[in-house]
Design a protein around this motif. Sequence first.
Motif, PDB file in Angstrom:
ATOM      1  N   GLY A 119      60.045  27.985  60.824  1.00  0.00           N
ATOM      2  CA  GLY A 119      61.085  27.814  60.213  1.00  0.00           C
ATOM      3  C   GLY A 119      61.807  26.803  60.611  1.00  0.00           C
ATOM      4  O   GLY A 119      60.899  25.402  60.285  1.00  0.00           O
ATOM      5  N   ASN A 120      63.346  26.593  60.524  1.00  0.00           N
ATOM      6  CA  ASN A 120      64.096  25.288  60.254  1.00  0.00           C
ATOM      7  C   ASN A 120      63.472  24.888  62.062  1.00  0.00           C
ATOM      8  O   ASN A 120      63.381  23.274  61.542  1.00  0.00           O
ATOM      9  CB  ASN A 120      65.144  25.534  60.044  1.00  0.00           C
ATOM     10  CG  ASN A 120      65.986  25.653  59.187  1.00  0.00           C
ATOM     11  OD1 ASN A 120      64.846  25.679  57.707  1.00  0.00           O
ATOM     12  ND2 ASN A 120      66.746  26.364  59.135  1.00  0.00           N
ATOM     13  N   THR A 121      63.599  25.145  62.559  1.00  0.00           N
ATOM     14  CA  THR A 121      62.975  24.409  64.417  1.00  0.00           C
ATOM     15  C   THR A 121      61.519  23.979  64.076  1.00  0.00           C
ATOM     16  O   THR A 121      61.710  22.966  64.631  1.00  0.00           O
ATOM     17  CB  THR A 121      62.841  25.701  65.490  1.00  0.00           C
ATOM     18  OG1 THR A 121      64.887  26.459  65.444  1.00  0.00           O
ATOM     19  CG2 THR A 121      62.906  24.794  66.908  1.00  0.00           C
ATOM     20  N   LEU A 122      60.389  24.539  63.637  1.00  0.00           N
ATOM     21  CA  LEU A 122      59.261  23.873  63.794  1.00  0.00           C
ATOM     22  C   LEU A 122      59.609  22.364  62.414  1.00  0.00           C
ATOM     23  O   LEU A 122      58.585  21.891  62.803  1.00  0.00           O
ATOM     24  CB  LEU A 122      58.843  24.604  63.041  1.00  0.00           C
ATOM     25  CG  LEU A 122      57.471  24.794  63.252  1.00  0.00           C
ATOM     26  CD1 LEU A 122      57.014  24.021  65.016  1.00  0.00           C
ATOM     27  CD2 LEU A 122      55.921  25.549  62.843  1.00  0.00           C
ATOM     28  N   VAL A 123      59.717  22.278  61.574  1.00  0.00           N
ATOM     29  CA  VAL A 123      59.822  22.191  60.263  1.00  0.00           C
ATOM     30  C   VAL A 123      60.444  19.984  60.909  1.00  0.00           C
ATOM     31  O   VAL A 123      60.407  19.135  61.163  1.00  0.00           O
ATOM     32  CB  VAL A 123      61.509  21.845  58.854  1.00  0.00           C
ATOM     33  CG1 VAL A 123      62.001  20.873  58.356  1.00  0.00           C
ATOM     34  CG2 VAL A 123      61.156  23.188  58.387  1.00  0.00           C
ATOM     35  N   VAL A 124      61.952  20.375  62.424  1.00  0.00           N
ATOM     36  CA  VAL A 124      62.549  19.095  62.920  1.00  0.00           C
ATOM     37  C   VAL A 124      61.561  18.916  63.269  1.00  0.00           C
ATOM     38  O   VAL A 124      61.149  17.185  64.295  1.00  0.00           O
ATOM     39  CB  VAL A 124      63.492  19.523  63.100  1.00  0.00           C
ATOM     40  CG1 VAL A 124      64.651  18.117  64.053  1.00  0.00           C
ATOM     41  CG2 VAL A 124      65.020  20.214  61.980  1.00  0.00           C
ATOM     42  N   LEU A 125      61.296  19.783  64.553  1.00  0.00           N
ATOM     43  CA  LEU A 125      60.127  18.732  65.929  1.00  0.00           C
ATOM     44  C   LEU A 125      58.740  18.969  64.999  1.00  0.00           C
ATOM     45  O   LEU A 125      57.765  18.353  65.667  1.00  0.00           O
ATOM     46  CB  LEU A 125      59.677  20.787  66.651  1.00  0.00           C
ATOM     47  CG  LEU A 125      61.592  20.994  66.982  1.00  0.00           C
ATOM     48  CD1 LEU A 125      60.641  22.027  68.615  1.00  0.00           C
ATOM     49  CD2 LEU A 125      61.392  20.107  68.300  1.00  0.00           C
ATOM     50  N   GLY A 126      57.947  19.580  64.255  1.00  0.00           N
ATOM     51  CA  GLY A 126      57.011  19.539  63.670  1.00  0.00           C
ATOM     52  C   GLY A 126      57.031  18.002  62.963  1.00  0.00           C
ATOM     53  O   GLY A 126      55.948  16.963  62.535  1.00  0.00           O
ATOM     54  N   MET A 127      58.146  17.212  62.076  1.00  0.00           N
ATOM     55  CA  MET A 127      57.961  16.429  61.489  1.00  0.00           C
ATOM     56  C   MET A 127      58.065  15.324  62.082  1.00  0.00           C
ATOM     57  O   MET A 127      57.492  14.267  62.223  1.00  0.00           O
ATOM     58  CB  MET A 127      59.372  15.610  60.092  1.00  0.00           C
ATOM     59  CG  MET A 127      59.214  17.099  58.742  1.00  0.00           C
ATOM     60  SD  MET A 127      57.167  16.857  58.383  1.00  0.00           S
ATOM     61  CE  MET A 127      57.423  14.516  57.900  1.00  0.00           C
ATOM     62  N   LEU A 128      59.120  15.738  63.934  1.00  0.00           N
ATOM     63  CA  LEU A 128      59.337  14.379  64.778  1.00  0.00           C
ATOM     64  C   LEU A 128      57.704  14.257  65.704  1.00  0.00           C
ATOM     65  O   LEU A 128      57.439  12.762  65.387  1.00  0.00           O
ATOM     66  CB  LEU A 128      59.833  15.245  65.324  1.00  0.00           C
ATOM     67  CG  LEU A 128      59.959  14.414  66.489  1.00  0.00           C
ATOM     68  CD1 LEU A 128      60.900  12.973  66.386  1.00  0.00           C
ATOM     69  CD2 LEU A 128      60.913  14.931  67.964  1.00  0.00           C
ATOM     70  N   CYS A 129      57.190  15.581  65.894  1.00  0.00           N
ATOM     71  CA  CYS A 129      55.935  15.387  65.838  1.00  0.00           C
ATOM     72  C   CYS A 129      54.802  14.333  64.983  1.00  0.00           C
ATOM     73  O   CYS A 129      53.704  13.188  65.163  1.00  0.00           O
ATOM     74  CB  CYS A 129      55.338  16.191  66.505  1.00  0.00           C
ATOM     75  SG  CYS A 129      56.026  17.076  67.519  1.00  0.00           S
ATOM     76  N   PHE A 130      54.579  14.222  64.150  1.00  0.00           N
ATOM     77  CA  PHE A 130      53.912  14.054  62.859  1.00  0.00           C
ATOM     78  C   PHE A 130      53.975  12.455  62.186  1.00  0.00           C
ATOM     79  O   PHE A 130      53.227  11.917  62.704  1.00  0.00           O
ATOM     80  CB  PHE A 130      53.934  14.334  61.630  1.00  0.00           C
ATOM     81  CG  PHE A 130      53.624  14.286  60.290  1.00  0.00           C
ATOM     82  CD1 PHE A 130      51.676  14.359  60.400  1.00  0.00           C
ATOM     83  CD2 PHE A 130      53.668  13.797  58.806  1.00  0.00           C
ATOM     84  CE1 PHE A 130      51.177  13.226  59.228  1.00  0.00           C
ATOM     85  CE2 PHE A 130      53.098  12.914  58.585  1.00  0.00           C
ATOM     86  CZ  PHE A 130      51.607  12.426  58.483  1.00  0.00           C
ATOM     87  N   VAL A 131      55.386  12.134  62.178  1.00  0.00           N
ATOM     88  CA  VAL A 131      55.528  10.642  62.624  1.00  0.00           C
ATOM     89  C   VAL A 131      55.903   9.603  63.879  1.00  0.00           C
ATOM     90  O   VAL A 131      54.854   8.902  63.687  1.00  0.00           O
ATOM     91  CB  VAL A 131      57.480  10.912  61.771  1.00  0.00           C
ATOM     92  CG1 VAL A 131      57.272   8.890  62.028  1.00  0.00           C
ATOM     93  CG2 VAL A 131      57.910  11.475  60.691  1.00  0.00           C
ATOM     94  N   VAL A 132      55.367  10.398  64.967  1.00  0.00           N
ATOM     95  CA  VAL A 132      55.437   9.794  66.426  1.00  0.00           C
ATOM     96  C   VAL A 132      53.843   9.862  66.003  1.00  0.00           C
ATOM     97  O   VAL A 132      53.357   8.325  66.761  1.00  0.00           O
ATOM     98  CB  VAL A 132      56.071  10.229  67.118  1.00  0.00           C
ATOM     99  CG1 VAL A 132      55.970   9.982  68.658  1.00  0.00           C
ATOM    100  CG2 VAL A 132      57.521  10.433  67.288  1.00  0.00           C
ATOM    101  N   SER A 133      53.302  10.849  65.679  1.00  0.00           N
ATOM    102  CA  SER A 133      51.973  10.868  65.902  1.00  0.00           C
ATOM    103  C   SER A 133      50.651   9.746  64.924  1.00  0.00           C
ATOM    104  O   SER A 133      49.841   9.480  65.722  1.00  0.00           O
ATOM    105  CB  SER A 133      51.165  12.286  65.729  1.00  0.00           C
ATOM    106  OG  SER A 133      51.635  12.593  64.728  1.00  0.00           O
ATOM    107  N   SER A 134      51.774   9.646  63.615  1.00  0.00           N
ATOM    108  CA  SER A 134      50.967   8.646  62.797  1.00  0.00           C
ATOM    109  C   SER A 134      50.912   7.289  63.014  1.00  0.00           C
ATOM    110  O   SER A 134      50.389   6.694  62.934  1.00  0.00           O
ATOM    111  CB  SER A 134      51.644   9.329  61.415  1.00  0.00           C
ATOM    112  OG  SER A 134      51.714  10.328  61.156  1.00  0.00           O
TER     113      SER A 134
END
Length: 204
Positions: free
Chosen positions: A106-121
């Motif tokens: 849901g929306n929670t994982l969208v925010v947290l997931g994109m944050l983790c993706f950007v930082v890890s990238s």
Amino acid sequence: VYRYIRAEQIDMTIGDALTESTRYIFSYGGISVSETLGETIKSFLFRFVGAESLLPIVGSGIQPIGKNVFSMSVIKFVTVEVFGYSPDTPIGVAPSLLGWFYIVGGNTLVVLGMLCFVVSSWVVWHVVSKSKLRCIPIAQAMLLLWFFSVASVGSLDKQYVAGLALIGSIAACEWIILTFAKRRPVKIIYKRQRRTTTLLDKAL
């Protein structure tokens, strides 16, 4: 058009479906070539940012699948439950990275997931850029391609294969460069010295 042709004619090959869809688009009088090109570019940009699949996913009203992600294919789920294709259809609709996060949490994982993706990238890019690899430009090009693939396709449940292939490809390129440098350093230096000597002779 290609998806609908493939869905209706399961036995048709990919090449035949592409040919048929191209012929249909250019034979349709209501759309010009410039409009078709514009729609293609818009679709490409929307797919890169994830909006092309995210909007239908949100509009379908489906509930996040949560832990079921480990026992099912998200791409198959999107293809059947969101876009309404038959389970036997030979095509798959990519959910995009945003869509994948939304379907799973849901929306929670969208925010947290994109944050983790950007930082890890950013971390991976920084580590590769500061590494002692001799194939840094090649590794960076491969990383950009992988980042684009993850963002546009979003099938994180299958990305471990692509990740291993990426690491193996970088390792293979590094091995080739090191092997070539060990076997032919004298020839490379000789060619440089010969070129320098030739330029000096011409100058004199």
